[in-house]
Design an enzyme around this catalytic site. Structure first.
Site, PDB file in Angstrom:
ATOM      1  N   PHE A  10       0.687  -1.434  -0.045  1.00 27.43           N
ATOM      2  CA  PHE A  10       0.117  -0.032   0.080  1.00 27.43           C
ATOM      3  C   PHE A  10       0.832   1.337  -0.147  1.00 27.43           C
ATOM      4  CE2 PHE A  10      -2.063   2.664   3.276  1.00 27.43           C
ATOM      5  CZ  PHE A  10      -2.702   3.662   2.278  1.00 27.43           C
ATOM      6  N   ARG A  31       8.751  -8.872  -3.209  1.00 24.11           N
ATOM      7  CA  ARG A  31       8.603 -10.348  -3.635  1.00 24.11           C
ATOM      8  C   ARG A  31       7.629 -10.546  -5.053  1.00 24.11           C
ATOM      9  NH1 ARG A  31       6.011 -12.799   1.507  1.00 24.11           N
ATOM     10  NH2 ARG A  31       4.793 -10.902   1.318  1.00 24.11           N
ATOM     11  N   VAL A  34       6.035  -5.432  -9.813  1.00 25.18           N
ATOM     12  CA  VAL A  34       5.155  -4.356 -10.000  1.00 25.18           C
ATOM     13  C   VAL A  34       5.547  -3.547 -11.426  1.00 25.18           C
ATOM     14  CG1 VAL A  34       4.719  -4.072  -7.633  1.00 25.18           C
ATOM     15  CG2 VAL A  34       6.670  -2.977  -8.588  1.00 25.18           C
ATOM     16  N   ASP A  46      14.402 -11.143  -2.962  1.00 22.11           N
ATOM     17  CA  ASP A  46      15.501 -11.977  -2.310  1.00 22.11           C
ATOM     18  C   ASP A  46      16.926 -12.099  -3.105  1.00 22.11           C
ATOM     19  OD1 ASP A  46      14.645 -13.213  -4.659  1.00 22.11           O
ATOM     20  OD2 ASP A  46      14.270 -15.192  -4.233  1.00 22.11           O
ATOM     21  N   ALA A  62       9.494  -2.585   3.220  1.00 17.93           N
ATOM     22  CA  ALA A  62       9.260  -3.946   3.441  1.00 17.93           C
ATOM     23  C   ALA A  62       9.024  -4.469   4.755  1.00 17.93           C
ATOM     24  CB  ALA A  62      10.176  -4.858   2.359  1.00 17.93           C
ATOM     25  N   TYR A 133       5.771  -7.998  16.860  1.00 15.51           N
ATOM     26  CA  TYR A 133       5.826  -7.046  15.580  1.00 15.51           C
ATOM     27  C   TYR A 133       6.772  -5.809  16.030  1.00 15.51           C
ATOM     28  CZ  TYR A 133       4.540  -3.452  12.316  1.00 15.51           C
ATOM     29  OH  TYR A 133       4.686  -2.249  11.507  1.00 15.51           O
ATOM     30  N   LYS A 137      10.597  -4.240  15.072  1.00 18.06           N
ATOM     31  CA  LYS A 137      10.718  -2.913  14.589  1.00 18.06           C
ATOM     32  C   LYS A 137      12.049  -2.268  15.317  1.00 18.06           C
ATOM     33  CE  LYS A 137       8.167  -2.324  10.923  1.00 18.06           C
ATOM     34  NZ  LYS A 137       8.583  -2.012   9.426  1.00 18.06           N
ATOM     35  N   GLY A 182     -23.664   0.360   6.537  1.00 15.44           N
ATOM     36  CA  GLY A 182     -24.672   0.936   7.339  1.00 15.44           C
ATOM     37  C   GLY A 182     -24.981   0.242   8.602  1.00 15.44           C
ATOM     38  N   ILE A 199      -1.779   8.887   3.837  1.00 13.76           N
ATOM     39  CA  ILE A 199      -0.849   8.194   3.096  1.00 13.76           C
ATOM     40  C   ILE A 199      -0.318   9.431   2.316  1.00 13.76           C
ATOM     41  CG2 ILE A 199      -2.279   7.782   1.068  1.00 13.76           C
ATOM     42  CD1 ILE A 199       0.698   5.833   2.319  1.00 13.76           C
TER      43      ILE A 199
END
Length: 313
Positions: A10, A31, A34, A46, A62, A133, A137, A182, A199
């Protein structure tokens, strides 16, 4: 040459689109292939570590994000491999080739998952990762700083909160889905304060960090600069969609208790608690301000999907 990792995601798609519009030469790595968004080259993820392509700056997006249906027997190891070991391997390889700067998209989660009222996280807040996670980081941040000290390559760390925009998935996509259907939501009496980042604002900060001399070896928080309660976010998102927000004024403590009984404590925490970021250091150090307002960002986020960058295979 800039290299953007995680290019099929994204944030990567939006960043690539912005680089193209700004006539910045760049290569993409992911991976999945695009195309169609102006990149000069594509590098399989990789193979990035051993590639001989010179790069002035690496923008590392990534990573392994939150997994809704975890299937791994060792999630912590999976997070560490993707979010710690992989970016450190890239940074070491490109530092040896003379790459000037490495921009790492981290997470505000390294500081924790909530703030007390009136006490936002700042650039000086001590890390307190709350899950595997966030810990992965943080370990990457620490490793990158060590590589910077050893090699002289500049490192810039950006810690965003929830990122929303056209094509976003996860929590924001769920919120939009509820509003589209709704569904009456029992969130009309939630008065928390949460920082978000659209974004376009996040991409603008990344573009600023590529060349700004004051960004070198610093860590930045980013947000839209306006904090919202969950109920405010729902109402303003619904308004951007041209729909009513059907919100029921159920007291937050009652919602929290019910969610815990149903095994939804994590969801309740995200909807009911506060998570505020103070971005004054980012503003002052980089002379930067969020160029897009919350309402503008929400309008773009819920606009036709055809306006969002798309991956091509």
């Amino acid at each position: 040459m800039l290299i953007v990792t995680g290019a099929s995601g994204f944030i990567g798609l939006h960043l690539a689109d912005a680089l193209r519009r700004n006539d910045r030469p760049f290569a993409l790595s992911s991976r999945r292939p695009v195309g169609g968004i102006g990149a000069e080259r594509f590098i399989q993820a990789d193979r990035l570590v051993e590639t001989e392509i010179p790069a002035d700056c690496i923008i590392h997006l990534a990573g392994r994000a939150h997994v809704l249906r975890e299937e791994s027997l060792d999630p912590a190891a999976e997070f560490r491999a993707a979010n710690t070991d992989y970016p450190l391997a890239i940074a070491r390889a490109f530092a040896q080739r003379g790459t000037r700067r490495f921009i790492f998209l981290s997470s505000v989660g390294v500081l924790g998952n909530e703030t007390a009222p009136g006490h936002p996280f700042t650039h000086e807040s001590r890390p307190a990762p709350h899950n595997a996670y966030a810990l992965s980081k943080l370990e990457a941040e620490e490793g990158l700083r060590a590589i910077a000290a050893e090699t002289g390559m500049e490192v810039v760390i950006i810690r965003p909160p929830l990122v929303y925009g056209a094509g976003a998935k996860g929590n924001f996509a769920s919120l939009v889905g509820w509003l589209k259907k709704g569904i009456p939501l029992p969130l009309g009496a939630v008065h928390n304060r949460r920082s978000l980042v659209g974004i376009d604002n996040l991409v603008d900060l990344v573009l600023t960090a590529i060349d700004h001399p004051a960004a070198a070896n610093r860590t930045f928080l980013v947000s839209d600069g306006e904090d919202l309660s969950t109920s405010d976010l729902l109402r303003r998102t619904a308004a951007a969609m041209g729909r009513p927000a059907r919100l029921l004024p159920v007291p937050a403590p009652l919602l929290d208790g019910a969610a815990r009984l149903l095994g939804k404590a994590t969801l309740a925490q995200r909807l009911l608690s506060s998570l505020e970021l103070d971005i004054r250091f980012t503003r002052e150090t980089l002379n930067w301000h969020p160029p897009t307002t919350v309402d503008e960002g929400l309008a773009r986020a819920v606009s036709s999907a055809r306006e969002a960058p798309t991956r091509q295979h």
